[in-house]
Every structure is written in structure tokens, then in C-alpha cells.
Design a protein around this motif. Structure first.
Motif, mmCIF file in Angstrom:
data_model
loop_
_atom_site.group_PDB
_atom_site.id
_atom_site.type_symbol
_atom_site.label_atom_id
_atom_site.label_comp_id
_atom_site.label_asym_id
_atom_site.label_seq_id
_atom_site.Cartn_x
_atom_site.Cartn_y
_atom_site.Cartn_z
ATOM 1 N N TRP A 270 0.801 -1.225 0.000
ATOM 2 C CA TRP A 270 0.000 0.000 0.000
ATOM 3 C C TRP A 270 0.837 1.280 0.000
ATOM 4 C CZ3 TRP A 270 -0.815 4.420 2.710
ATOM 5 C CH2 TRP A 270 -1.927 5.168 2.317
ATOM 6 N N PRO A 271 1.923 1.399 0.794
ATOM 7 C CA PRO A 271 2.709 2.644 0.745
ATOM 8 C C PRO A 271 3.265 2.929 -0.651
ATOM 9 C CG PRO A 271 3.297 1.354 2.679
ATOM 10 C CD PRO A 271 2.448 0.480 1.830
ATOM 11 N N ARG A 272 3.618 1.874 -1.385
ATOM 12 C CA ARG A 272 4.112 2.076 -2.760
ATOM 13 C C ARG A 272 2.979 2.508 -3.684
ATOM 14 N NH1 ARG A 272 8.279 -3.017 -2.499
ATOM 15 N NH2 ARG A 272 10.117 -1.774 -1.930
ATOM 16 N N ARG A 273 1.796 1.965 -3.462
ATOM 17 C CA ARG A 273 0.640 2.413 -4.254
ATOM 18 C C ARG A 273 0.308 3.878 -3.944
ATOM 19 N NH1 ARG A 273 -3.743 -0.881 -2.563
ATOM 20 N NH2 ARG A 273 -2.430 -2.247 -1.308
ATOM 21 N N ALA A 274 0.493 4.272 -2.695
ATOM 22 C CA ALA A 274 0.277 5.679 -2.326
ATOM 23 C C ALA A 274 1.276 6.579 -3.052
ATOM 24 C CB ALA A 274 0.406 5.843 -0.814
ATOM 25 N N ARG A 275 2.521 6.122 -3.152
ATOM 26 C CA ARG A 275 3.566 6.897 -3.856
ATOM 27 C C ARG A 275 3.214 7.038 -5.346
ATOM 28 N NH1 ARG A 275 9.281 7.806 -3.277
ATOM 29 N NH2 ARG A 275 10.298 7.919 -5.296
ATOM 30 N N ILE A 276 2.767 5.937 -5.956
ATOM 31 C CA ILE A 276 2.352 5.976 -7.365
ATOM 32 C C ILE A 276 1.184 6.943 -7.540
ATOM 33 C CG2 ILE A 276 1.352 4.607 -9.250
ATOM 34 C CD1 ILE A 276 2.836 2.142 -7.949
ATOM 35 N N THR A 277 0.241 6.903 -6.594
ATOM 36 C CA THR A 277 -0.942 7.767 -6.656
ATOM 37 C C THR A 277 -0.569 9.244 -6.591
ATOM 38 O OG1 THR A 277 -2.347 6.073 -5.665
ATOM 39 C CG2 THR A 277 -3.107 8.347 -5.501
ATOM 40 N N ILE A 278 0.364 9.587 -5.728
ATOM 41 C CA ILE A 278 0.807 10.985 -5.627
ATOM 42 C C ILE A 278 1.370 11.458 -6.964
ATOM 43 C CG2 ILE A 278 2.527 12.518 -4.550
ATOM 44 C CD1 ILE A 278 2.140 10.823 -1.961
ATOM 45 N N GLY A 279 2.144 10.597 -7.625
ATOM 46 C CA GLY A 279 2.677 10.942 -8.948
ATOM 47 C C GLY A 279 1.578 11.135 -9.977
ATOM 48 N N LEU A 280 0.560 10.281 -9.934
ATOM 49 C CA LEU A 280 -0.564 10.394 -10.859
ATOM 50 C C LEU A 280 -1.320 11.708 -10.645
ATOM 51 C CD1 LEU A 280 -2.549 9.343 -12.955
ATOM 52 C CD2 LEU A 280 -3.544 7.846 -11.226
ATOM 53 N N LEU A 281 -1.515 12.080 -9.384
ATOM 54 C CA LEU A 281 -2.185 13.353 -9.078
ATOM 55 C C LEU A 281 -1.339 14.543 -9.532
ATOM 56 C CD1 LEU A 281 -3.557 12.480 -5.516
ATOM 57 C CD2 LEU A 281 -4.898 12.692 -7.629
ATOM 58 N N GLU A 282 -0.020 14.420 -9.408
ATOM 59 C CA GLU A 282 0.872 15.484 -9.892
ATOM 60 C C GLU A 282 0.774 15.628 -11.407
ATOM 61 O OE1 GLU A 282 4.350 15.266 -6.417
ATOM 62 O OE2 GLU A 282 4.673 14.307 -8.369
ATOM 63 N N PHE A 283 0.637 14.502 -12.123
ATOM 64 C CA PHE A 283 0.489 14.568 -13.585
ATOM 65 C C PHE A 283 -0.810 15.281 -13.958
ATOM 66 C CE2 PHE A 283 -1.044 12.765 -17.626
ATOM 67 C CZ PHE A 283 -0.006 13.161 -18.446
ATOM 68 N N VAL A 284 -1.892 14.981 -13.238
ATOM 69 C CA VAL A 284 -3.168 15.669 -13.480
ATOM 70 C C VAL A 284 -2.987 17.172 -13.301
ATOM 71 C CG1 VAL A 284 -5.525 15.975 -12.602
ATOM 72 C CG2 VAL A 284 -4.590 13.673 -12.868
ATOM 73 N N ASN A 418 -5.857 18.148 -1.056
ATOM 74 C CA ASN A 418 -6.250 17.398 0.129
ATOM 75 C C ASN A 418 -5.857 15.926 0.017
ATOM 76 O OD1 ASN A 418 -7.306 19.617 1.418
ATOM 77 N ND2 ASN A 418 -9.444 19.179 0.898
ATOM 78 N N LEU A 419 -6.076 15.362 -1.165
ATOM 79 C CA LEU A 419 -5.721 13.961 -1.394
ATOM 80 C C LEU A 419 -4.209 13.745 -1.293
ATOM 81 C CD1 LEU A 419 -7.962 12.587 -4.302
ATOM 82 C CD2 LEU A 419 -7.465 11.447 -2.140
ATOM 83 N N LYS A 420 -3.458 14.617 -1.955
ATOM 84 C CA LYS A 420 -1.988 14.507 -1.917
ATOM 85 C C LYS A 420 -1.460 14.637 -0.493
ATOM 86 C CE LYS A 420 0.528 16.849 -4.764
ATOM 87 N NZ LYS A 420 0.994 17.961 -5.611
ATOM 88 N N THR A 421 -1.993 15.609 0.252
ATOM 89 C CA THR A 421 -1.541 15.841 1.634
ATOM 90 C C THR A 421 -1.842 14.642 2.516
ATOM 91 O OG1 THR A 421 -1.934 18.218 1.360
ATOM 92 C CG2 THR A 421 -1.713 17.395 3.609
ATOM 93 N N LEU A 422 -3.027 14.077 2.370
ATOM 94 C CA LEU A 422 -3.433 12.919 3.165
ATOM 95 C C LEU A 422 -2.482 11.738 2.949
ATOM 96 C CD1 LEU A 422 -5.753 11.785 5.019
ATOM 97 C CD2 LEU A 422 -6.808 10.937 2.905
ATOM 98 N N LEU A 423 -2.152 11.491 1.690
ATOM 99 C CA LEU A 423 -1.273 10.355 1.371
ATOM 100 C C LEU A 423 0.173 10.643 1.780
ATOM 101 C CD1 LEU A 423 -2.712 9.500 -2.172
ATOM 102 C CD2 LEU A 423 -3.058 8.208 -0.068
ATOM 103 N N LYS A 425 1.367 12.579 4.111
ATOM 104 C CA LYS A 425 1.558 12.539 5.573
ATOM 105 C C LYS A 425 1.778 11.106 6.055
ATOM 106 C CE LYS A 425 -0.828 16.667 7.338
ATOM 107 N NZ LYS A 425 -2.026 17.154 8.063
ATOM 108 N N LYS A 426 1.094 10.166 5.395
ATOM 109 C CA LYS A 426 1.156 8.780 5.831
ATOM 110 C C LYS A 426 2.484 8.121 5.471
ATOM 111 C CE LYS A 426 -0.924 5.479 7.986
ATOM 112 N NZ LYS A 426 -1.281 5.641 9.402
ATOM 113 N N ILE A 427 3.096 8.538 4.357
ATOM 114 C CA ILE A 427 4.329 7.849 3.917
ATOM 115 C C ILE A 427 5.579 8.715 4.005
ATOM 116 C CG2 ILE A 427 3.022 6.368 2.341
ATOM 117 C CD1 ILE A 427 4.208 8.053 0.022
ATOM 118 N N SER A 428 5.437 9.988 4.426
ATOM 119 C CA SER A 428 6.578 10.924 4.355
ATOM 120 C C SER A 428 7.741 10.522 5.246
ATOM 121 C CB SER A 428 6.113 12.340 4.714
ATOM 122 O OG SER A 428 5.554 12.368 6.009
ATOM 123 N N ASP A 429 7.477 9.895 6.369
ATOM 124 C CA ASP A 429 8.555 9.533 7.284
ATOM 125 C C ASP A 429 8.947 8.059 7.170
ATOM 126 O OD1 ASP A 429 8.672 12.113 8.309
ATOM 127 O OD2 ASP A 429 7.046 11.710 9.733
#
Length: 433
Positions: A270-284, A418-423, A425-429
């Protein structure tokens, strides 16, 4: 009703003769119906192998593509940064065929010890076998510019074409300069006729235009070189969001629930899927009101988006992306009966004005809403329990976003951030950040 004796003898010969005498004596109790079933299974297997081979030979015409390109290169019609490697040095070698259409060839390849993708178009009348000893006709793509065209005239041609492709933008002149710089293979500050013909042919391919326009964006595939209208891009390690894709011919007998379960089992942590998701949101974010205007994702399916070995998001290809100017140009003045008649690509749909029987030009569902619908399947399963409820709520809000201009600015940016921040925060550390 009994089977006629003559027919039984014929079936006995067909089914048993291939078996040795010893095996026939050892299998006295085998009924003819079981052997019929066995032969049916064998015939079905051979038929599937034949169909697979026929499909492959029809779809995969890389040898035809390279033959045509290299013939044009040797005759001085085209030029490009990979021509010498492909046609003279033979250091660019095709590996696996990934084509889904006989007119659009896609191969994995190796060039300069790097994995790449090679893409090339073939006209319908060229998709069969080509006699290497016969002279090949010049592709109609290479009929412009003509001999005697000045550099100023060619620059004006490029400006007009790109204006139609991405719309009137303040930075259009920079894009024209970028195209000319790309076409100048030998970096002598001038364009030969072969260089100009090659880049003009490439500009007729939507994905190439988008790669040039988005070349400084982190999540768009990078253009590595070209020869005529053949071009080379970086290879994306995982070219789809889900690893298992059931072939269309198998879908009627393959349970959908089984496919979902297998994809969830094969998916990254899941943390890797969160990382992929952040990239997808950045592309949008990158393709919304960028330097060269806005772009729509017109097929937000799992097979169009991917990620690399480090779990950084990458668009597998840009064929499903279109500029706002292109989509609106397609919709403007188009006659319709229902909303489905106002669809560009797979899912860039506008409403139909039933009184005027014409399409409106505003796309109903924005990129972010499509991406969030995709993320509901990709991100929610296996999500941390303390995050799941909030994440599910935000994705539901995101899916309902409208493409209306009144909502496009502040509301969309707020939901995305909001979505990017939520994800994050969970994986940043963690080691996944």
C-alpha cells in the motif's frame, strides 16, 4: 438410438489407430465418448495456438516498418538521431512485439544498452509482406515541406500547425523553437530538407506533439530519438496499473471477481501504491492549465498508466491524452442525438443540446474525477485502518467533480491538494517517501 456399426468402426480407426497396440489392449474400458472429448480438447488447443500465431503475424510487422524507414533514409528522404543506429550500425535491435494494431507498430528494444520502446506507423497498403528488391514508394507523410521552402516559411507552417494542435498560446513561439531544435539532428543551426520532412511527419502523430509539449514534465514519457516518422521513447517498467489483464476472448469464462482478487494479490504494498498515486495526481496537475494549455485524459483506464522500478508514476503512453483545442475542435458543430454522440476518444464526453442537435464543447467529467474513479479500485484495498474512512470519503467527493468552468479552478485544486496531503503525511517519514 444406436450408432450404426460402420460409423462406430470409423470412429474406432480414427481414435485408436494413433495409439500403439499395447496401449489399446491396456485401455479396454475407455469409452469412445472420452476419446472424442480428448481429441476435441487437442483440436481446440491447436486452434488456439494457430489463432495466436495468426494474430501475432498480422499485428507484428516490425521488419516491414524498419525496411521502409531504412529505404527512405538511404535515399536521403528522411533523417533522424536513431537512423544510423537502426539502418547502418544495427545497434538498435527490436525485441518483443507489443503492437495492438497492424498500422501502429510498438516494440520493446535495446539502444545504447538501455531498454526503450520503438514506435512506427505503417499504412494499410503496406501492412503485408514487402519485397526487399522492389522500390518502395515515398510515404505521403514526407511530401511536406517541398524543395525550395525557406526557413521562415517552414517556421510559419509549424506555427500554424501547432496553433491548431494546442490552441493559441502565448508560449507558442517557444514550442516552435523547441521543434526546430529537435529536428536539427546534426546541431548545425540549419534544417536540411530531410530533417524538415521527418519532423513534419512526426507532428502528424498526436503522441509525438504531446511528448514535445510535455518534455519537461516529470511524469510524461521521454522522447529519446527518431528516424523519419519512427520514434523512440523511454521504457516504463510497469506499463499498466494492474499486472493482470484478461484477454477479451477469455473474459466471458473468466470470473471478474477472480481477476480483481488476483490483481489485489499481485499489487505493490500500500505505501508504494500511495507513492504511485501521488505521482498520478501530480500529472493531473501538470496537464491542467500548463504552459501550452490544458490537456484531457480521454482514456483513464489502468492499461494507460504505469510506474517505473522505483514506484514513481509514469504515463505508459500519451495516445489517450488530447489537447483542449483538439477536443473542442472535434465537438464544435458536431451533430448529435444523445450525449454518447459527443465523445472524443474513449471517455471525453460533452452534453448534447437536443434542441439544436449539436454537441456542447465543454467536457462533462474532468481528468481528476476519472483518475479518482480509477484510484478507488487501486488504492482503497489494504489501506491503513486509521486512514481508510477519510480516504474513501475524499475519493467519493473527487469522483463527483464536474467539468464546468465554475468548478474547475478553486474546487478542483482543493480536492487534489487534500488527497496529496493525506497520502504524503502517511508515507513521508517512511522508506517509501
Amino acid at each position: 438410438m444406436k450408432m450404426p456399426r460402420g460409423l462406430r468402426r470409423l470412429l474406432h480407426l480414427v481414435l485408436y489407430c494413433p495409439l500403439s497396440k499395447g496401449l489399446q489392449w491396456r485401455l479396454p474400458a475407455i469409452k469412445i465418448k472420452y476419446l472424442l472429448l480428448l481429441w476435441f480438447v487437442l483440436l481446440l488447443g491447436f486452434w488456439l495456438i494457430y489463432m495466436q500465431y495468426s494474430s501475432y503475424s498480422e499485428l507484428c510487422r516490425g521488419h516491414v516498418c524498419t525496411m521502409i524507414i531504412c529505404d527512405h533514409y538511404r535515399r536521403g528522404i528522411i533523417s533522424g538521431s536513431v537512423c544510423k543506429s537502426l539502418c547502418e550500425q544495427k545497434t538498435l535491435s527490436l525485441h518483443r512485439c507489443l503492437s495492438t494494431s497492424p498500422t501502429h507498430q510498438v516494440y520493446s528494444a535495446v539502444w545504447k544498452e538501455k531498454a526503450i520502446l520503438l514506435k512506427c506507423g505503417i499504412e494499410e497498403n503496406m501492412s503485408g509482406e514487402v519485397d526487399p528488391d522492389s522500390p518502395l514508394q515515398i510515404n505521403n507523410l514526407y511530401d511536406k515541406p517541398t524543395r525550395g521552402t525557406s526557413m521562415d516559411e517552414f517556421r510559419a507552417m509549424l506555427h500554424a500547425f501547432l496553433k491548431d494542435s494546442v490552441g493559441e498560446q502565448p508560449s507558442l513561439g517557444i514550442l516552435v523553437t523547441r521543434v526546430i531544435s529537435l529536428a536539427d539532428v546534426n546541431s548545425d543551426g540549419k534544417l536540411s530538407l530531410a530533417e524538415a520532412k521527418s519532423v513534419w511527419a512526426l507532428l502528424q502523430i498526436n503522441e509525438f506533439v504531446l511528448m514535445v509539449a510535455l518534455q519537461d514534465k516529470e511524469h510524461a514519457p521521454r522522447l529519446l530519438g527518431f528516424c523519419g516518422d519512427l520514434y523512440v521513447t523511454e521504457h516504463v517498467a510497469h506499463s499498466a496499473l494492474f499486472r493482470l489483464e484478461v484477454p477479451s476472448w477469455l473474459q466471458p469464462v473468466f470470473p471478474e471477481a477472480l481477476g480483481i482478487t488476483l490483481n489485489q494479490w499481485l499489487a505493490p504494498a500500500w505505501p508504494r501504491r500511495a507513492r504511485i498515486t501521488i505521482g498520478l495526481l501530480e500529472f493531473v496537475e501538470e496537464v491542467f492549465h500548463g504552459v501550452y494549455g490544458s490537456f484531457f485524459i480521454c482514456d483513464a483506464s489502468p492499461r494507460r498508466v504505469g510506474y517505473n522500478g522505483k514506484y514513481d508514476f509514469k504515463m505508459a503512453d500519451l495516445q489517450s491524452v488530447a489537447s483542449e483545442a483538439t477536443v473542442k475542435g472535434f465537438l464544435r458543430g458536431r451533430t448529435c442525438e444523445v450525449n454518447a454522440d459527443c465523445t472524443y476518444g474513449h471517455d471525453c464526453t460533452a452534453t448534447c443540446d437536443r434542441l439544436a442537435r449539436q454537441c456542447n464543447v465543454e467536457v462533462v467529467q474532468p481528468n481528476l474525477a476519472k483518475v479518482c474513479a480509477l484510484l478507488q479500485d487501486f488504492l482503497l484495498f489494504g489501506a491503513p485502518s486509521d486512514l481508510r474512512e477519510d480516504l474513501e470519503k475524499q475519493l467519493r467527493t473527487c469522483v463527483t467533480l464536474s467539468g464546468l468552468a465554475s468548478q474547475m479552478e478553486v474546487h478542483h485544486s482543493l480536492v487534489l491538494n487534500n488527497l496529496k496531503t493525506l497520502l504524503w503525511k502517511k508515507i513521508s517519514d517512511t522508506k517509501y517517501s
